[in-house]
Design a protein around this motif. Structure first.
Motif, PDB file in Angstrom:
ATOM      1  N   LEU A 110       0.819  -1.204   0.000  1.00  0.00           N
ATOM      2  CA  LEU A 110       0.000   0.000   0.000  1.00  0.00           C
ATOM      3  C   LEU A 110       0.856   1.258   0.000  1.00  0.00           C
ATOM      4  N   GLU A 111       2.163   1.088   0.234  1.00  0.00           N
ATOM      5  CA  GLU A 111       3.092   2.210   0.248  1.00  0.00           C
ATOM      6  C   GLU A 111       4.315   1.838  -0.573  1.00  0.00           C
ATOM      7  N   GLY A 112       5.095   2.833  -0.950  1.00  0.00           N
ATOM      8  CA  GLY A 112       6.359   2.576  -1.612  1.00  0.00           C
ATOM      9  C   GLY A 112       7.438   2.233  -0.593  1.00  0.00           C
ATOM     10  N   GLY A 113       8.620   1.930  -1.075  1.00  0.00           N
ATOM     11  CA  GLY A 113       9.714   1.611  -0.172  1.00  0.00           C
ATOM     12  C   GLY A 113       9.736   0.142   0.211  1.00  0.00           C
ATOM     13  N   THR A 114      10.679  -0.191   1.087  1.00  0.00           N
ATOM     14  CA  THR A 114      10.897  -1.604   1.434  1.00  0.00           C
ATOM     15  C   THR A 114      10.185  -2.027   2.697  1.00  0.00           C
ATOM     16  N   ASN A 115       9.532  -1.084   3.398  1.00  0.00           N
ATOM     17  CA  ASN A 115       8.991  -1.466   4.698  1.00  0.00           C
ATOM     18  C   ASN A 115       7.615  -0.871   4.965  1.00  0.00           C
ATOM     19  N   GLY A 116       6.759  -0.870   3.960  1.00  0.00           N
ATOM     20  CA  GLY A 116       5.404  -0.384   4.151  1.00  0.00           C
ATOM     21  C   GLY A 116       4.465  -1.503   4.572  1.00  0.00           C
ATOM     22  N   VAL A 117       3.170  -1.202   4.502  1.00  0.00           N
ATOM     23  CA  VAL A 117       2.125  -2.181   4.822  1.00  0.00           C
ATOM     24  C   VAL A 117       1.835  -3.024   3.580  1.00  0.00           C
ATOM     25  N   TRP A 118       1.822  -4.349   3.750  1.00  0.00           N
ATOM     26  CA  TRP A 118       1.475  -5.285   2.684  1.00  0.00           C
ATOM     27  C   TRP A 118       0.217  -6.041   3.108  1.00  0.00           C
ATOM     28  N   VAL A 119      -0.755  -6.137   2.200  1.00  0.00           N
ATOM     29  CA  VAL A 119      -2.034  -6.766   2.542  1.00  0.00           C
ATOM     30  C   VAL A 119      -2.430  -7.770   1.468  1.00  0.00           C
ATOM     31  N   ASN A 120      -2.963  -8.888   1.916  1.00  0.00           N
ATOM     32  CA  ASN A 120      -3.544  -9.887   1.022  1.00  0.00           C
ATOM     33  C   ASN A 120      -4.940  -9.396   0.633  1.00  0.00           C
ATOM     34  N   PRO A 121      -5.176  -9.026  -0.617  1.00  0.00           N
ATOM     35  CA  PRO A 121      -6.469  -8.417  -0.977  1.00  0.00           C
ATOM     36  C   PRO A 121      -7.662  -9.343  -0.771  1.00  0.00           C
ATOM     37  N   LEU A 122      -7.436 -10.653  -0.823  1.00  0.00           N
ATOM     38  CA  LEU A 122      -8.539 -11.588  -0.631  1.00  0.00           C
ATOM     39  C   LEU A 122      -8.824 -11.852   0.849  1.00  0.00           C
ATOM     40  N   LYS A 123      -8.090 -11.180   1.730  1.00  0.00           N
ATOM     41  CA  LYS A 123      -8.350 -11.264   3.165  1.00  0.00           C
ATOM     42  C   LYS A 123      -8.954  -9.967   3.708  1.00  0.00           C
ATOM     43  N   ILE A 124      -9.295  -9.046   2.804  1.00  0.00           N
ATOM     44  CA  ILE A 124      -9.877  -7.768   3.220  1.00  0.00           C
ATOM     45  C   ILE A 124     -11.390  -7.880   3.301  1.00  0.00           C
ATOM     46  N   GLU A 125     -11.936  -7.535   4.453  1.00  0.00           N
ATOM     47  CA  GLU A 125     -13.389  -7.436   4.611  1.00  0.00           C
ATOM     48  C   GLU A 125     -13.891  -6.165   3.938  1.00  0.00           C
ATOM     49  N   ASN A 126     -13.285  -5.048   4.300  1.00  0.00           N
ATOM     50  CA  ASN A 126     -13.654  -3.784   3.669  1.00  0.00           C
ATOM     51  C   ASN A 126     -12.645  -2.708   4.057  1.00  0.00           C
ATOM     52  N   ILE A 127     -12.671  -1.608   3.315  1.00  0.00           N
ATOM     53  CA  ILE A 127     -11.874  -0.425   3.624  1.00  0.00           C
ATOM     54  C   ILE A 127     -12.847   0.738   3.710  1.00  0.00           C
ATOM     55  N   TYR A 128     -12.777   1.475   4.813  1.00  0.00           N
ATOM     56  CA  TYR A 128     -13.740   2.546   5.027  1.00  0.00           C
ATOM     57  C   TYR A 128     -13.035   3.753   5.632  1.00  0.00           C
ATOM     58  N   THR A 129     -13.728   4.884   5.640  1.00  0.00           N
ATOM     59  CA  THR A 129     -13.164   6.140   6.127  1.00  0.00           C
ATOM     60  C   THR A 129     -14.022   6.694   7.259  1.00  0.00           C
ATOM     61  N   VAL A 130     -13.358   7.108   8.337  1.00  0.00           N
ATOM     62  CA  VAL A 130     -14.036   7.745   9.465  1.00  0.00           C
ATOM     63  C   VAL A 130     -13.203   8.948   9.886  1.00  0.00           C
ATOM     64  N   ASP A 131     -13.825  10.115   9.882  1.00  0.00           N
ATOM     65  CA  ASP A 131     -13.149  11.347  10.319  1.00  0.00           C
ATOM     66  C   ASP A 131     -11.824  11.576   9.602  1.00  0.00           C
ATOM     67  N   GLY A 132     -11.821  11.285   8.306  1.00  0.00           N
ATOM     68  CA  GLY A 132     -10.642  11.555   7.494  1.00  0.00           C
ATOM     69  C   GLY A 132      -9.572  10.483   7.540  1.00  0.00           C
ATOM     70  N   LEU A 133      -9.733   9.456   8.376  1.00  0.00           N
ATOM     71  CA  LEU A 133      -8.771   8.359   8.448  1.00  0.00           C
ATOM     72  C   LEU A 133      -9.329   7.139   7.716  1.00  0.00           C
ATOM     73  N   HIS A 134      -8.447   6.379   7.085  1.00  0.00           N
ATOM     74  CA  HIS A 134      -8.853   5.219   6.300  1.00  0.00           C
ATOM     75  C   HIS A 134      -8.481   3.938   7.055  1.00  0.00           C
ATOM     76  N   TYR A 135      -9.431   3.020   7.122  1.00  0.00           N
ATOM     77  CA  TYR A 135      -9.263   1.809   7.918  1.00  0.00           C
ATOM     78  C   TYR A 135      -9.451   0.570   7.044  1.00  0.00           C
ATOM     79  N   ILE A 136      -8.649  -0.446   7.331  1.00  0.00           N
ATOM     80  CA  ILE A 136      -8.804  -1.757   6.696  1.00  0.00           C
ATOM     81  C   ILE A 136      -9.252  -2.741   7.758  1.00  0.00           C
ATOM     82  N   GLN A 137     -10.313  -3.477   7.479  1.00  0.00           N
ATOM     83  CA  GLN A 137     -10.709  -4.576   8.357  1.00  0.00           C
ATOM     84  C   GLN A 137     -10.522  -5.880   7.601  1.00  0.00           C
ATOM     85  N   LEU A 138      -9.748  -6.793   8.192  1.00  0.00           N
ATOM     86  CA  LEU A 138      -9.489  -8.089   7.580  1.00  0.00           C
ATOM     87  C   LEU A 138     -10.569  -9.089   7.969  1.00  0.00           C
TER      88      LEU A 138
END
Length: 241
Positions: A110-138
């Motif tokens: 989800l980020e550039g570089g060698t040490n960002g967040v990596w996510v398995n897309p088929l393990k994502i329940e949803n991605i949503y936004t609350v008060d300007g912040l973005h959340y991933i629920q697996l």
């Protein structure tokens, strides 16, 4: 994992009590003990990552890039740097934030570089936004702060799943039948997966059957040929794949 409250939130920028709970039960990362990875998250304020695989948690005192390299080598999966070069050369999957892919699952950065967040897309329940912040629920209940909005994450997931389907078509064509990439994927019944299913890279294959395998083998041969010409005594044969 019974000691972890999954409703707690992991933020790779801030060390919270949730981090202490996860780290307290995390086992030392042994790539041979891990199967499908749900996500890899850098630990705030120290070198290392948390690896979440279904209901198991592991810690590795290296970057996400090194962790994936160790995992691929242990399971004889494609070398990431070589696969990146191959995928870029096809012209279909972009030039940056290339996903890590094996025949069984994929992880999108989800980020550039060698040490960002990596996510398995088929393990994502949803991605949503609350008060300007973005959340991933697996699917397993883990929640984490997303560095990107839902749509960019969807695009990264589309690429990861499209490549996964192409590799599966090449590796499992005797047992898996289908004409579209989505036929080679098991999508969960989630909002995020339903959005993925509508993306063009899951509607039709953009590479020919066997193309990625041929390109990869050629690139790997040239890589080792250069090493053999330069200094054959330093070549680590156990890394050949």
């Amino acid at each position: 994992m019974s000691n972890i409250r999954f409703e707690e939130l992991l933020d790779n920028r801030t060390r919270t009590r949730a981090w202490e709970d996860f780290l307290a039960v995390a086992e030392t990362f042994d790539p041979l003990m891990v199967e499908e990875i749900s996500c890899i998250i850098p630990i705030p304020d120290q070198l290392g990552v948390l690896i979440i695989a279904e209901n198991e948690v592991f810690i590795n005192r290296h970057t996400a890039a090194v962790t994936l390299q160790q995992f691929a080598l242990a399971h004889n999966f494609p070398d990431y740097s070589t696969l990146c070069s191959v995928l870029k050369d096809t012209g279909y999957f972009g030039k940056y934030k290339i996903p890590w892919v094996c025949p069984y699952f994929s992880l999108c950065p989800l980020e550039g570089g060698t040490n960002g967040v990596w996510v398995n897309p088929l393990k994502i329940e949803n991605i949503y936004t609350v008060d300007g912040l973005h959340y991933i629920q697996l699917l397993n209940g883990v929640k984490l702060i997303s560095p990107v909005k839902r749509y960019p994450a969807l695009l990264r997931g589309e690429i990861a799943c499209g490549i996964l389907a192409a590799i599966r078509q090449e590796n499992f064509h005797f047992t898996l039948l289908g004409n579209r990439p989505i036929d080679y994927l098991t999508l969960p019944n989630t909002d995020f997966a339903r959005s993925l299913a509508k993306r063009p890279l899951l509607e039709r294959f953009v590479t020919r059957k066997g193309e990625l395998h041929r390109r990869y083998q050629q690139a790997r041969f040239l890589h080792y040929y250069d090493q053999l010409e330069g200094n054959p005594h330093t070549l680590h044969w156990e890394n050949w794949q």
